[in-house]
Motif scaffolding. Structure first.
Motif: not given
Length: 90
Positions: A15, A18-19, A22, A25-26
């Motif tokens: 996790w 993946w966090a 993310s 990507m932002v």
């Protein structure tokens, strides 16, 4: 195959990975949007300010004097006196 054998969890990212992906990507999209906004503002040409343009090199002293007279800051006698002084010192 349910726990640990799938492609998503088998790489050891979990996790936290993946966090992090993310968030990154932002941030990438925020940088792309900021870059586009800055490019548009830079390539858009000079902006003209609204209101008085004191200190602007394109505005002559006579133009500023005429503007003050038009606004009613000075009367006609003061306008004529100052305008003649400006013309004398050219």
């Amino acid at each position: 195959m349910m726990y640990g054998d799938g492609w998503m969890w088998g790489s050891g990212m979990g996790w936290g990975g993946w966090a992090l992906m993310s968030i990154m990507m932002v941030l990438v999209w925020a940088l792309v949007i900021a870059g586009i906004v800055l490019a548009v503002r830079y390539l858009g040409g000079p902006r003209q300010s609204v209101g008085r343009s004191h200190g602007s090199p394109q505005t002559s002293a006579e133009d500023l004097l005429a503007e003050r007279f038009a606004r009613g800051d000075i009367d006609e006698e003061e306008y004529r006196r100052r305008a003649s002084l400006l013309r004398e010192h050219r």
